[in-house]
Design a protein around this motif. Structure first.
Motif, PDB file in Angstrom:
ATOM      1  N   THR A 103       3.009   5.754  -5.840  1.00  0.00           N
ATOM      2  CA  THR A 103       3.097   5.709  -7.302  1.00  0.00           C
ATOM      3  C   THR A 103       1.787   6.065  -7.982  1.00  0.00           C
ATOM      4  OG1 THR A 103       2.614   3.345  -7.341  1.00  0.00           O
ATOM      5  CG2 THR A 103       4.927   3.990  -7.289  1.00  0.00           C
ATOM      6  N   ARG A 104       0.740   6.294  -7.217  1.00  0.00           N
ATOM      7  CA  ARG A 104      -0.559   6.618  -7.803  1.00  0.00           C
ATOM      8  C   ARG A 104      -0.525   8.049  -8.332  1.00  0.00           C
ATOM      9  NH1 ARG A 104      -5.702   6.081  -4.098  1.00  0.00           N
ATOM     10  NH2 ARG A 104      -3.942   5.911  -2.736  1.00  0.00           N
ATOM     11  N   GLU A 105      -1.091   8.226  -9.510  1.00  0.00           N
ATOM     12  CA  GLU A 105      -1.145   9.562 -10.093  1.00  0.00           C
ATOM     13  C   GLU A 105      -2.603   9.975 -10.245  1.00  0.00           C
ATOM     14  OE1 GLU A 105       1.069   9.972 -13.686  1.00  0.00           O
ATOM     15  OE2 GLU A 105       2.734   8.804 -12.910  1.00  0.00           O
ATOM     16  N   LEU A 106      -2.903  11.171  -9.828  1.00  0.00           N
ATOM     17  CA  LEU A 106      -4.230  11.725 -10.022  1.00  0.00           C
ATOM     18  C   LEU A 106      -4.161  12.717 -11.173  1.00  0.00           C
ATOM     19  CD1 LEU A 106      -5.375  12.375  -6.359  1.00  0.00           C
ATOM     20  CD2 LEU A 106      -6.091  10.553  -7.889  1.00  0.00           C
ATOM     21  N   PHE A 157       0.817  -1.215   0.000  1.00  0.00           N
ATOM     22  CA  PHE A 157       0.000   0.000   0.000  1.00  0.00           C
ATOM     23  C   PHE A 157       0.851   1.265   0.000  1.00  0.00           C
ATOM     24  CE2 PHE A 157      -3.294  -2.988   1.472  1.00  0.00           C
ATOM     25  CZ  PHE A 157      -4.221  -2.730   0.483  1.00  0.00           C
ATOM     26  N   ARG A 158       2.005   1.235   0.638  1.00  0.00           N
ATOM     27  CA  ARG A 158       2.906   2.382   0.600  1.00  0.00           C
ATOM     28  C   ARG A 158       3.391   2.615  -0.835  1.00  0.00           C
ATOM     29  NH1 ARG A 158       6.740   0.480   3.449  1.00  0.00           N
ATOM     30  NH2 ARG A 158       5.698   0.884   5.420  1.00  0.00           N
ATOM     31  N   PHE A 183      -7.913   1.739  -6.535  1.00  0.00           N
ATOM     32  CA  PHE A 183      -7.988   1.028  -5.270  1.00  0.00           C
ATOM     33  C   PHE A 183      -7.912   2.020  -4.139  1.00  0.00           C
ATOM     34  CE2 PHE A 183      -3.761   1.065  -7.028  1.00  0.00           C
ATOM     35  CZ  PHE A 183      -3.079   1.752  -6.073  1.00  0.00           C
ATOM     36  N   GLY A 184      -8.096   1.535  -2.959  1.00  0.00           N
ATOM     37  CA  GLY A 184      -8.031   2.388  -1.776  1.00  0.00           C
ATOM     38  C   GLY A 184      -9.200   2.078  -0.865  1.00  0.00           C
ATOM     39  N   SER A 185      -9.121   2.567   0.338  1.00  0.00           N
ATOM     40  CA  SER A 185     -10.215   2.339   1.266  1.00  0.00           C
ATOM     41  C   SER A 185     -11.418   3.159   0.826  1.00  0.00           C
ATOM     42  CB  SER A 185      -9.793   2.752   2.677  1.00  0.00           C
ATOM     43  OG  SER A 185      -9.664   4.153   2.742  1.00  0.00           O
TER      44      SER A 185
END
Length: 143
Positions: A95-98, A89-90, A114-116
């Motif tokens: 590395t996630r890009e918005l 998750f770290r 993904f994500g909570s």
């Protein structure tokens, strides 16, 4: 896959592994490990299995440090699994890009993959705010 020969140790990735013990731990705890991870990750079953696989890879590397008897080794394995999930998750978070540039095509991929649920709600709200600003900007230019 490991070539399991009873009572022998073999090098795996530069680490000498007690294959008999590793096989025994896998047989005893793999189903419990995957079930535990699935319980914590909800509907993301494939992710639970991926993290379990990563956990077993780390168990191979650290098996010589396990001082618990085989019938009491699950807490040790669970700590490795927790750390493997945290690492996953770290890495995913870093590395996630918005999207920030909507360009001529308009907004694409507003919600993360993904994500909570809380993270998704926050990201959806940010995306909706950006979309609203984009539409207002476009309407002002057209008017």
């Amino acid at each position: 896959m490991l070539d399991v020969t009873a009572g022998q140790s073999a090098p795996v990735g530069g680490v000498v592994v007690d294959q008999e013990r590793l096989t025994l731990l896998f047989v005893i705890y793999n189903e419990r490990l995957v079930r535990t991870l699935r319980g914590r990750l909800g509907s993301r079953w494939e992710l639970a299995e991926d993290i379990a696989q990563e956990t077993w890879a780390k168990v191979v590397q650290k098996l010589d440090t396990c001082r618990a008897s085989d019938d009491r080794a699950f807490p040790w394995i669970a700590v490795i699994a927790r750390r493997a999930a945290s690492d996953y998750f770290r890495l995913a978070r870093n590395t996630r890009e918005l999207p920030t540039d909507f360009g001529a095509e308009g907004p694409v991929g507003l919600a993360p993959a993904f994500g909570s649920p809380v993270e998704v709600d926050v990201h959806e709200q940010v995306a909706l705010d950006r979309l609203t600003a984009f539409i207002r900007g476009e309407m002002e230019v057209a008017a």
